[in-house]
Design an enzyme around this catalytic site. Structure first.
Site, mmCIF file in Angstrom:
data_model
loop_
_atom_site.group_PDB
_atom_site.id
_atom_site.type_symbol
_atom_site.label_atom_id
_atom_site.label_comp_id
_atom_site.label_asym_id
_atom_site.label_seq_id
_atom_site.Cartn_x
_atom_site.Cartn_y
_atom_site.Cartn_z
ATOM 1 N N GLY A 22 25.399 39.916 -5.953
ATOM 2 C CA GLY A 22 24.216 39.336 -6.598
ATOM 3 C C GLY A 22 24.235 37.825 -6.573
ATOM 4 O O GLY A 22 23.824 37.180 -7.538
ATOM 5 N N THR A 25 20.939 34.372 -6.487
ATOM 6 C CA THR A 25 20.172 33.734 -7.560
ATOM 7 C C THR A 25 20.986 33.728 -8.850
ATOM 8 O O THR A 25 22.012 34.417 -8.961
ATOM 9 C CB THR A 25 18.831 34.476 -7.783
ATOM 10 O OG1 THR A 25 18.014 33.733 -8.697
ATOM 11 C CG2 THR A 25 19.061 35.864 -8.348
ATOM 12 N N GLY A 26 20.533 32.945 -9.829
ATOM 13 C CA GLY A 26 21.084 32.993 -11.180
ATOM 14 C C GLY A 26 22.573 32.748 -11.272
ATOM 15 O O GLY A 26 23.134 31.848 -10.642
ATOM 16 N N GLY A 28 25.117 34.529 -10.244
ATOM 17 C CA GLY A 28 25.880 34.756 -9.022
ATOM 18 C C GLY A 28 25.811 33.562 -8.089
ATOM 19 O O GLY A 28 26.827 33.164 -7.491
ATOM 20 N N TYR A 172 21.056 50.105 -20.847
ATOM 21 C CA TYR A 172 21.714 48.844 -20.484
ATOM 22 C C TYR A 172 23.030 48.707 -21.247
ATOM 23 O O TYR A 172 24.057 48.346 -20.668
ATOM 24 C CB TYR A 172 20.802 47.661 -20.793
ATOM 25 C CG TYR A 172 21.402 46.321 -20.428
ATOM 26 C CD1 TYR A 172 21.578 45.968 -19.103
ATOM 27 C CD2 TYR A 172 21.801 45.421 -21.418
ATOM 28 C CE1 TYR A 172 22.139 44.733 -18.753
ATOM 29 C CE2 TYR A 172 22.356 44.192 -21.079
ATOM 30 C CZ TYR A 172 22.525 43.857 -19.750
ATOM 31 O OH TYR A 172 23.084 42.645 -19.415
#
Length: 299
Positions: A22, A25-26, A28, A172
């Site tokens: 991942g 983006t973000g 990662g 989650y």
């Protein structure tokens, strides 16, 4: 250990290979950028290769892209096979990718999307790559959990895939609790060996795309409070980076922001819920995960 640990505390990573899931983006991306900046050879393991290549272009250093869709065990196996063919060793495996609060969806293999992606996908990926880490002194498996592992969180062995009823928050929480149960059981299995350790981290409340599926009732309050409570992805990635690189880290530790409520701040060791330390549940989840994925670990 420093109370104000930052990227500047990352030791030289020259000669090390880091696989970050991942990473386009973000959190990662921030993790991959920081590791590459300290000399690591970084593999961005991402579902969307085009986005991964655009991310790689924004990172200075030795960066490559590997296709990986954690919601497909076929993709997980293919990615692991490619990495075996191209990398004789891996120093850092950072299980960062994840989905959050999705509507009721299933992976390609029929698993509930959050449990299947956040836990089972990473469980299988780790098991298939672990033989590349075991011979490497100082190698680490870092799995990113969440404070959500405390919220409506339990391992529903009687309905792991939420077929009887579905709660996006509960699902989650189950997946993030599973991340910790997996880390602690993996560390116990690794403890007899010298070299590889398993560590967990969480980013607190970070400003990323992960919360795009937040339920409508919570979306407005979250939007209002975000500027006050959240921190940028570069700060949210610090617990992961510390878990991955700080020489003082020990297997089985859990890192998170050191501020109030672990929402933001510089990274430090934190505690996880009592449920995450239930060894019987750890062992049972491990066995179930092996059966569901068909992946057996070399430890």
């Amino acid at each position: 250990m420093s109370d104000n640990w930052t990227e500047q505390n990352i030791p030289d990573q020259s000669g090390r290979v880091a696989v970050v899931t991942g990473a386009n983006t973000g959190l990662g991306f921030a993790t991959a950028r920081a590791l590459a900046g300290r000399g690591a050879r970084v593999v961005l393991a991402v579902r969307d290769v085009a986005k991964g290549r655009r991310a790689a272009d924004r990172i200075a250093g030795d960066v490559t892209v590997q296709e990986l869709d954690l919601s497909s065990l076929d993709s997980v196996r293919a990615a692991a096979a490619t990495l075996h063919a191209t990398h004789p060793r891996i120093d850092l495996l950072i299980n960062n990718a994840g989905v959050m609060y999705t509507p009721r969806l299933s992976t390609r293999d029929g698993f509930e999307m959050q449990f299947g992606t956040n836990h089972l996908g990473h469980f299988a990926f780790t098991g298939l790559l672990l033989d590349l880490l075991l011979p490497v002194p100082g190698s680490r498996v870092v799995t990113v959990s969440s404070t959500g592992h405390r919220i409506r969180a339990a391992i529903h062995f009687d309905d792991l895939q939420w077929e009887q009823s579905y709660s996006r928050v509960g699902a989650y929480g189950q997946s993030k609790l599973a991340n910790l149960l997996f880390t602690y059981e993996l560390q116990r299995r690794l403890a007899a060996r010298a070299g590889t350790v398993a560590v967990a981290a969480h980013p607190g409340l970070s400003d990323t795309e992960l919360a795009r599926n937040t339920p409508a009732a919570l979306r407005l309050p979250v939007t209002w409070l975000a500027p006050v409570l959240t921190q940028p992805a570069s700060m949210g990635a610090l617990p992961t980076l510390r878990a991955a690189t700080d020489p003082a880290v020990r297997g089985g530790q859990y890192y998170g922001p050191g501020g109030r409520g672990e929402l933001r701040g510089h990274p430090r060791p934190v505690t996880s819920s009592p449920a995450s330390h239930d060894e019987a549940v750890q062992r049972r989840l491990w066995s179930v995960s092996e059966n569901l994925t068909g992946v057996t670990f070399p430890v």
